[in-house]
Design a protein around this motif. Sequence first.
Motif, PDB file in Angstrom:
ATOM      1  N   LEU A  52      -0.736  -6.757  -3.790  1.00  0.00           N
ATOM      2  CA  LEU A  52      -1.455  -7.877  -4.395  1.00  0.00           C
ATOM      3  C   LEU A  52      -2.039  -7.489  -5.753  1.00  0.00           C
ATOM      4  O   LEU A  52      -2.036  -8.296  -6.688  1.00  0.00           O
ATOM      5  CB  LEU A  52      -2.561  -8.369  -3.457  1.00  0.00           C
ATOM      6  CG  LEU A  52      -2.088  -9.027  -2.165  1.00  0.00           C
ATOM      7  CD1 LEU A  52      -3.272  -9.285  -1.234  1.00  0.00           C
ATOM      8  CD2 LEU A  52      -1.346 -10.332  -2.463  1.00  0.00           C
ATOM      9  N   LEU A  53      -2.548  -6.273  -5.856  1.00  0.00           N
ATOM     10  CA  LEU A  53      -3.109  -5.815  -7.135  1.00  0.00           C
ATOM     11  C   LEU A  53      -2.027  -5.658  -8.194  1.00  0.00           C
ATOM     12  O   LEU A  53      -2.267  -5.925  -9.369  1.00  0.00           O
ATOM     13  CB  LEU A  53      -3.884  -4.511  -6.942  1.00  0.00           C
ATOM     14  CG  LEU A  53      -5.189  -4.629  -6.159  1.00  0.00           C
ATOM     15  CD1 LEU A  53      -5.711  -3.257  -5.760  1.00  0.00           C
ATOM     16  CD2 LEU A  53      -6.227  -5.412  -6.948  1.00  0.00           C
ATOM     17  N   ARG A  54      -0.836  -5.242  -7.798  1.00  0.00           N
ATOM     18  CA  ARG A  54       0.269  -5.127  -8.766  1.00  0.00           C
ATOM     19  C   ARG A  54       0.639  -6.484  -9.339  1.00  0.00           C
ATOM     20  O   ARG A  54       1.009  -6.596 -10.499  1.00  0.00           O
ATOM     21  CB  ARG A  54       1.498  -4.482  -8.110  1.00  0.00           C
ATOM     22  CG  ARG A  54       1.414  -2.983  -7.984  1.00  0.00           C
ATOM     23  CD  ARG A  54       2.746  -2.357  -7.615  1.00  0.00           C
ATOM     24  NE  ARG A  54       3.309  -2.845  -6.371  1.00  0.00           N
ATOM     25  CZ  ARG A  54       3.062  -2.324  -5.169  1.00  0.00           C
ATOM     26  NH1 ARG A  54       2.262  -1.287  -5.056  1.00  0.00           N
ATOM     27  NH2 ARG A  54       3.637  -2.823  -4.094  1.00  0.00           N
ATOM     28  N   LEU A  55       0.539  -7.530  -8.521  1.00  0.00           N
ATOM     29  CA  LEU A  55       0.844  -8.880  -9.010  1.00  0.00           C
ATOM     30  C   LEU A  55      -0.164  -9.342 -10.049  1.00  0.00           C
ATOM     31  O   LEU A  55       0.188 -10.063 -10.977  1.00  0.00           O
ATOM     32  CB  LEU A  55       0.868  -9.880  -7.850  1.00  0.00           C
ATOM     33  CG  LEU A  55       1.998  -9.711  -6.842  1.00  0.00           C
ATOM     34  CD1 LEU A  55       1.816 -10.674  -5.677  1.00  0.00           C
ATOM     35  CD2 LEU A  55       3.337  -9.930  -7.516  1.00  0.00           C
ATOM     36  N   VAL A  63      -8.740  -9.764  -3.380  1.00  0.00           N
ATOM     37  CA  VAL A  63      -7.774  -8.931  -2.654  1.00  0.00           C
ATOM     38  C   VAL A  63      -8.446  -8.311  -1.435  1.00  0.00           C
ATOM     39  O   VAL A  63      -7.876  -8.292  -0.336  1.00  0.00           O
ATOM     40  CB  VAL A  63      -7.172  -7.843  -3.567  1.00  0.00           C
ATOM     41  CG1 VAL A  63      -6.401  -6.802  -2.762  1.00  0.00           C
ATOM     42  CG2 VAL A  63      -6.278  -8.473  -4.626  1.00  0.00           C
ATOM     43  N   CYS A  64      -9.664  -7.819  -1.606  1.00  0.00           N
ATOM     44  CA  CYS A  64     -10.419  -7.218  -0.513  1.00  0.00           C
ATOM     45  C   CYS A  64     -10.481  -8.170   0.685  1.00  0.00           C
ATOM     46  O   CYS A  64     -10.143  -7.797   1.813  1.00  0.00           O
ATOM     47  CB  CYS A  64     -11.827  -6.874  -0.990  1.00  0.00           C
ATOM     48  SG  CYS A  64     -13.003  -6.452   0.311  1.00  0.00           S
ATOM     49  N   PHE A  65     -10.871  -9.395   0.450  1.00  0.00           N
ATOM     50  CA  PHE A  65     -11.007 -10.361   1.539  1.00  0.00           C
ATOM     51  C   PHE A  65      -9.649 -10.853   2.035  1.00  0.00           C
ATOM     52  O   PHE A  65      -9.477 -11.126   3.221  1.00  0.00           O
ATOM     53  CB  PHE A  65     -11.900 -11.518   1.114  1.00  0.00           C
ATOM     54  CG  PHE A  65     -13.323 -11.091   0.873  1.00  0.00           C
ATOM     55  CD1 PHE A  65     -14.060 -10.443   1.855  1.00  0.00           C
ATOM     56  CD2 PHE A  65     -13.916 -11.291  -0.360  1.00  0.00           C
ATOM     57  CE1 PHE A  65     -15.356 -10.026   1.630  1.00  0.00           C
ATOM     58  CE2 PHE A  65     -15.219 -10.882  -0.599  1.00  0.00           C
ATOM     59  CZ  PHE A  65     -15.949 -10.243   0.395  1.00  0.00           C
ATOM     60  N   HIS A  95       2.695  -1.383 -13.975  1.00  0.00           N
ATOM     61  CA  HIS A  95       3.495  -1.120 -12.780  1.00  0.00           C
ATOM     62  C   HIS A  95       4.945  -1.516 -13.021  1.00  0.00           C
ATOM     63  O   HIS A  95       5.681  -1.796 -12.084  1.00  0.00           O
ATOM     64  CB  HIS A  95       2.933  -1.884 -11.575  1.00  0.00           C
ATOM     65  CG  HIS A  95       1.564  -1.451 -11.201  1.00  0.00           C
ATOM     66  ND1 HIS A  95       1.314  -0.319 -10.457  1.00  0.00           N
ATOM     67  CD2 HIS A  95       0.351  -1.982 -11.491  1.00  0.00           C
ATOM     68  CE1 HIS A  95       0.014  -0.181 -10.293  1.00  0.00           C
ATOM     69  NE2 HIS A  95      -0.590  -1.172 -10.911  1.00  0.00           N
ATOM     70  N   ASP A  96       5.370  -1.511 -14.268  1.00  0.00           N
ATOM     71  CA  ASP A  96       6.721  -1.940 -14.627  1.00  0.00           C
ATOM     72  C   ASP A  96       7.802  -0.984 -14.142  1.00  0.00           C
ATOM     73  O   ASP A  96       8.929  -1.400 -13.911  1.00  0.00           O
ATOM     74  CB  ASP A  96       6.852  -2.085 -16.153  1.00  0.00           C
ATOM     75  CG  ASP A  96       5.911  -3.142 -16.696  1.00  0.00           C
ATOM     76  OD1 ASP A  96       5.527  -4.041 -15.933  1.00  0.00           O
ATOM     77  OD2 ASP A  96       5.568  -3.044 -17.886  1.00  0.00           O
ATOM     78  N   GLU A  97       7.458   0.307 -13.971  1.00  0.00           N
ATOM     79  CA  GLU A  97       8.483   1.294 -13.637  1.00  0.00           C
ATOM     80  C   GLU A  97       9.193   1.005 -12.317  1.00  0.00           C
ATOM     81  O   GLU A  97      10.310   1.411 -12.109  1.00  0.00           O
ATOM     82  CB  GLU A  97       7.904   2.708 -13.607  1.00  0.00           C
ATOM     83  CG  GLU A  97       6.946   2.975 -12.448  1.00  0.00           C
ATOM     84  CD  GLU A  97       5.512   2.536 -12.673  1.00  0.00           C
ATOM     85  OE1 GLU A  97       4.704   2.673 -11.735  1.00  0.00           O
ATOM     86  OE2 GLU A  97       5.194   2.051 -13.754  1.00  0.00           O
ATOM     87  N   GLY A  98       8.583   0.262 -11.423  1.00  0.00           N
ATOM     88  CA  GLY A  98       9.211  -0.023 -10.141  1.00  0.00           C
ATOM     89  C   GLY A  98       9.800  -1.409 -10.055  1.00  0.00           C
ATOM     90  O   GLY A  98      10.258  -1.819  -8.991  1.00  0.00           O
ATOM     91  N   ALA A  99       9.843  -2.146 -11.152  1.00  0.00           N
ATOM     92  CA  ALA A  99      10.291  -3.534 -11.118  1.00  0.00           C
ATOM     93  C   ALA A  99      11.739  -3.682 -10.672  1.00  0.00           C
ATOM     94  O   ALA A  99      12.088  -4.638 -10.003  1.00  0.00           O
ATOM     95  CB  ALA A  99      10.096  -4.169 -12.488  1.00  0.00           C
ATOM     96  N   ALA A 100      12.613  -2.742 -11.009  1.00  0.00           N
ATOM     97  CA  ALA A 100      14.032  -2.856 -10.664  1.00  0.00           C
ATOM     98  C   ALA A 100      14.356  -2.224  -9.312  1.00  0.00           C
ATOM     99  O   ALA A 100      15.487  -2.269  -8.871  1.00  0.00           O
ATOM    100  CB  ALA A 100      14.878  -2.195 -11.750  1.00  0.00           C
ATOM    101  N   VAL A 101      13.363  -1.655  -8.641  1.00  0.00           N
ATOM    102  CA  VAL A 101      13.577  -1.009  -7.354  1.00  0.00           C
ATOM    103  C   VAL A 101      13.425  -2.047  -6.248  1.00  0.00           C
ATOM    104  O   VAL A 101      12.482  -2.829  -6.257  1.00  0.00           O
ATOM    105  CB  VAL A 101      12.554   0.136  -7.159  1.00  0.00           C
ATOM    106  CG1 VAL A 101      12.698   0.782  -5.806  1.00  0.00           C
ATOM    107  CG2 VAL A 101      12.681   1.151  -8.272  1.00  0.00           C
TER     108      VAL A 101
END
Length: 139
Positions: A52-55, A63-65, A95-101
């Motif tokens: 959720l934080l990456r979004l 996010v906590c709740f 967090h772009d480095e994992g976008a294609a994974v």
Amino acid sequence: MDREYAQPLDVPELARFALMSPGHFSRSFRAAFGETPYSYLMTRRIERAKALLRLGDLSVTEVCFEVGCTSLGSFSSRFTELVGESPSAYRARAHDEGAAVPACIAKIHTRPIRAGRTSGGRAGTGQESRSETPPPPVA
């Protein structure tokens, strides 16, 4: 527990469902997964919080709740303990480095690892502890 991570943990109810006493259920769970039911639940919550934080659509408090935590302070402390940085710092960095994974692979490599596990991973699964660093690309 994986599906209902946002719900309160009720070990006696889980034990009844498993036809065990609460104490036996907790011991059996720890033997199978290498951590207590509560620790396992918090790991699932932090795992979902990271997604959720990456979004970036929700605040840290939201996010906590959303993941079922009732205390922002406890959530932030546990997040920092498992991830190595505060929720705010995690949300703020790229967090772009994992976008294609693929999501299933990203989940494996971004899974929070609880420090101090004696088994080096989940008992019986053959999974070793992993870091946040993704594996090198396959040529």
